[in-house]
Design an enzyme around this catalytic site. Structure first.
Site, PDB file in Angstrom:
ATOM      1  N   ASP A 279      16.449  14.508 -23.766  1.00  0.00           N
ATOM      2  CA  ASP A 279      17.089  13.697 -24.787  1.00  0.00           C
ATOM      3  C   ASP A 279      17.463  14.626 -25.942  1.00  0.00           C
ATOM      4  OD1 ASP A 279      18.236  11.641 -26.127  1.00  0.00           O
ATOM      5  OD2 ASP A 279      16.549  10.271 -25.987  1.00  0.00           O
TER       6      ASP A 279
HETATM    7  C1  BGC Z   1      19.271   8.879 -27.550  1.00  0.00           C
HETATM    8  C2  BGC Z   1      19.861   8.833 -26.168  1.00  0.00           C
HETATM    9  C3  BGC Z   1      21.307   9.250 -26.211  1.00  0.00           C
HETATM   10  C4  BGC Z   1      21.397  10.625 -26.817  1.00  0.00           C
HETATM   11  C5  BGC Z   1      22.806  11.172 -26.867  1.00  0.00           C
HETATM   12  C6  BGC Z   1      19.543  10.187 -28.247  1.00  0.00           C
HETATM   13  O1  BGC Z   1      19.187  10.141 -29.584  1.00  0.00           O
HETATM   14  O2  BGC Z   1      17.885   8.633 -27.462  1.00  0.00           O
HETATM   15  O3  BGC Z   1      19.715   7.558 -25.619  1.00  0.00           O
HETATM   16  O4  BGC Z   1      21.875   9.205 -24.942  1.00  0.00           O
HETATM   17  O5  BGC Z   1      20.899  10.559 -28.139  1.00  0.00           O
HETATM   18  O6  BGC Z   1      23.601  10.486 -27.731  1.00  0.00           O
END
Ligand code: BGC
Length: 741
Positions: A279
């Site tokens: 993530d």
């Molecule tokens: C979120 C994800 C997301 C990623 C990219 C993160 O902060 O937890 O769900 O896909 O950002 O935007």
């Protein structure tokens, strides 16, 4: 005939096998040419120029690094114009390995669909698959190869803002929805309308302590396997190409550095062949967790645990080569990660044509496809839950002459998209999104006079607008009040300790209700809210969540009965925050409370009832359904047998409608205690007035299984209650059967 089918199937399997074989050969050939820096480059993902979806902590020279082959993927680059520009840079790199463009396409791309939790309320798997298909088609036409969806985290805590992104609290419903969404997103991979799905967040992110985002998770192995992992497995079985790990630590180990989750379960036991992306910044964040001392240790921990791609930490980019040199990371580990990523690029056809997703004409055509808006309107109507309808106040008669439409959401456009909407710079959302006011105007045309007052803002204490709102209500035959949460009150990092209706909105409801006019309340939100006074006092309530581009039209369709509401809550609505976490499929205690008032030496609160305000699976219709005549093929079943059951469902009302019939079980005695009730199947049935249908379900061993104390799925002999309900608390038919050895 049979032989032909078998031969055809064999040929197809052989074709798929040999295609995979050829891809593997190509990947291996390419891998041989790559330097270690180029390999690590494939594991590196940076955000682009569009709105960042996390904290920016690094500032790389992206253009230069792409040309050097040091970046494998980008997120937040929107549109063929920009993806092409970056892809052209990649084509200047030594090996011309195409970039993979990722985006959070969570509920629609240009055409915005209801938030995932709202869609889950439709219990309509085909509708959800279709909405994901449309979103993927538009994203693919706009240069995107990969969406960070579906989010399949079980959400039992409405304080957690990210419940809006998931399918609610139930593992069975969530698993079915996860599979439908993956199928919709991926279509047929390789096809130009398809993108890679990314199942997230692996794992147990939804169980953050206190509902506070990113917080620790502490849970038993049993609960992990039985409640939190099945939707991931279901998404994987549906063919999900990629996974994203999660921010939380699980029992003390951050998910990103968690070998048990990623290597042992996902890539081991489940044999996942795709790749895992971290993530946003989650590799680097293991330092803040106190799990590693610096970015270098973080890189070592993440790659060893099975995280293949580093999103925005720069941990792999600057440390992996050194770790290989020091013999701390073997090159085979790196090669495995690179292979997994390259394979997907080949499968998408990007090596044959890196600009395959960069056709501007197609982009224009798909982003403005009127069919997509039609689907968005249908899905939005299907997502609206009718919570209350005293004296059949709804649907509003089309002959009504004066309607007051009051509240802070009435004239909003963009707010109807809610959190995680794709914000395209060139789109005018005042035109793109049908406001609720416009929807109502479209519906009534010149037949009725519409009056408007805002009344108040969503989240402040100013009541100056109340007088005008009351005066407006006084002039009308019926009042519709649209209130709720602001779009940014549920979503990532939007945990709330207080989930009551914000600001003075409930006071506005009181003021309007005091006029004596019939009042319909629309609640727009990304989570279950608490609104007890409203729920107890106004005659009609529709929970409209955040519905997307066609919000206004869909709401008007439901208000006037052109669509008969059929949605059912995918999450329990609490009476108060003090009940949280609250979910329908809980265990009994040794001292279960017999009712909502008993408190003496029973498991209860002395100041709050145990029962929810609105239960899981609940939702009304403009018609009524009668359930009767439940029959089982047998009342004793061996493990290799199946019980067939049938009952009659009749529409006893005056209009056509759909009912979600829900099959629940209770395993009466278990070697570990079992929930008081558990959803095991459902069907959504459409019936004309007076029509009766025979509904059939089968029960097999799988439906009776649970994750036992020996940490395996088992079905234990004994009695099971079988319940057919219109919600988890409205059980209409009940019987018992026995599983025998
Ligand atoms: C979120 C994800 C997301 C990623 C990219 C993160 O902060 O937890 O769900 O896909 O950002 O935007």
């Amino acid at each position: 005939m049979k032989r032909k089918i078998t031969v055809g199937f064999l040929m197809l399997s052989f074709f798929a096998f040999s295609q995979q074989n050829t891809i593997d050969q190509k990947v291996n050939a390419l891998l041989k040419k790559m330097t270690i820096e180029e390999k690590i480059g494939q594991l590196n993902q940076y955000t682009g120029d569009n709105q960042a979806t996390g904290p920016i902590t690094i500032n790389p020279n992206k253009e230069a690094e792409i040309k050097q082959g040091l970046i494998g993927s980008m997120l937040n680059v929107l549109g063929t114009k920009y993806t092409r520009q970056y892809q052209e840079l990649a084509m200047q790199s030594r090996l011309k390995i195409p970039l993979l463009f990722a985006q959070d396409v969570i509920h629609g791309y240009k055409t915005s669909f209801p938030i995932p939790l709202a869609e889950a309320a439709s219990w309509d798997l085909a509708a959800m698959e279709l909405s994901a298909r449309v979103a993927a088609t538009q994203a693919a036409a706009s240069g995107i190869h990969w969406t960070f969806a579906p989010m399949v985290d079980i959400g039992r805590d409405p304080r957690w803002g990210r419940v809006m992104e998931g399918a609610g609290e139930d593992t069975y419903l969530g698993s079915r929805i996860a599979a439908a969404r993956v199928k919709g997103i991926q279509g047929k991979l390789g096809d130009v309308n398809s993108v890679l799905a990314c199942v997230k967040h692996f794992a147990a992110y939804g169980a953050a302590i206190g509902g506070r985002d990113y917080n620790s998770v502490d849970m038993s192995e049993r609960m992990l396997w039985e409640t939190y992992l099945p939707p991931f497995k279901s998404a994987l079985d549906a063919g999900a190409a990629t996974f994203m790990n999660s921010f939380n630590d699980l029992n003390g180990i951050p998910a990103t550095g968690n070998k048990y989750l990623q290597r042992d379960i996902l890539k081991g036991k489940w044999n996942f062949q795709g790749f895992v992306v971290s993530d946003w910044g989650s590799i680097g964040e293991m330092v803040a967790h106190g799990y590693v001392k610096d970015n270098k240790e973080a890189a070592l921990s993440a790659i060893t645990a099975g995280s293949d791609m580093d999103m925005e930490s720069n941990a792999y980019r600057y440390n992996l080569a050194q770790l290989v040199k020091e013999n701390k990371v073997s090159i085979t580990l790196i090669d495995d990660a690179v292979r997994r990523i390259l394979r997907k690029k080949f499968e998408l056809g990007l090596f044959e044509d890196p600009y395959k997703y960069c056709n501007t004409e197609r982009e224009q055509r798909e982003l403005n496809n009127p069919e997509h808006r039609k689907i968005a309107r249908e899905v939005a109507a299907k997502s609206i839950v009718l919570l209350k309808n005293e004296n059949d106040l709804l649907p509003i008669a089309k002959s009504t002459k004066k309607i007051a439409f009051i509240g802070p959401m009435v004239k909003e456009h963009k707010a109807n998209m809610g959190f995680w909407a794709v914000d395209l710079p060139e789109v005018d959302y005042n035109k793109e999104i049908v406001s609720q006011w416009e929807g109502l105007k479209n519906k009534v045309g010149k037949n009725a006079e519409l009056l408007y007052a805002k009344g108040c803002e969503i989240d402040d204490n100013n009541k100056e607008g109340f007088a005008e709102a009351v005066a407006t209500a006084m002039k009308a035959d019926v009042v519709i009040l649209s209130i709720g949460e602001r779009w940014d009150m549920s979503g990532e990092a939007k945990s709330r300790s207080n989930i009551h209706l914000p600001g003075v909105q409930e006071e506005l409801v009181k003021a309007i209700q005091a006029t004596g006019k019939p009042v319909v309340v629309l609640i727009n939100a990304g989570r279950p809210l608490v609104f007890n006074w409203t729920a107890d006092s106004v005659p009609a309530i529709l929970y409209t969540w955040w519905l997307g581009s066609e919000a206004g039209n869909a709401i008007a369709d439901v208000l006037f009965g052109d669509y008969n509401p059929s949605a059912k809550l995918p999450m329990t609505f609490p009476r108060d925050e003090g009940q949280i976490p609250i979910y329908y499929n809980h265990f009994n205690t040794g001292r279960p409370a017999p009712n909502d008032t008993a408190t003496h030496y029973v498991s209860a609160y002395i100041d709050l009832k145990n029962s929810p305000k609105f239960p899981f699976g609940f939702g009304l219709s403009y018609t009524q359904f009668e359930y009767s005549n439940l029959k089982l093929s047998q009342t004793k079943m061996k493990k290799n047998e199946t019980i067939e059951l049938a009952f009659q469902l009749k529409n006893t009302g005056k209009v056509a409608g759909e009912e979600v019939v829900q099959l629940y079980l209770r395993d009466k005695v278990g070697s570990v205690v079992r929930p008081v009730i558990e959803l095991k199947d459902f069907q959504k049935i459409k019936l004309n007035p007076g029509e009766t249908k025979t509904i059939r379900f089968s029960i097999n061993k799988e439906k009776l299984s649970f994750y036992g104390k020996d940490l395996n799925w088992i079905a234990e002999p004994g009695d099971f209650d079988l319940m057919i309900g219109s919600s988890s608390t409205d059980i209409r038919l009940k019987t018992i059967f026995e599983l025998i050895e």
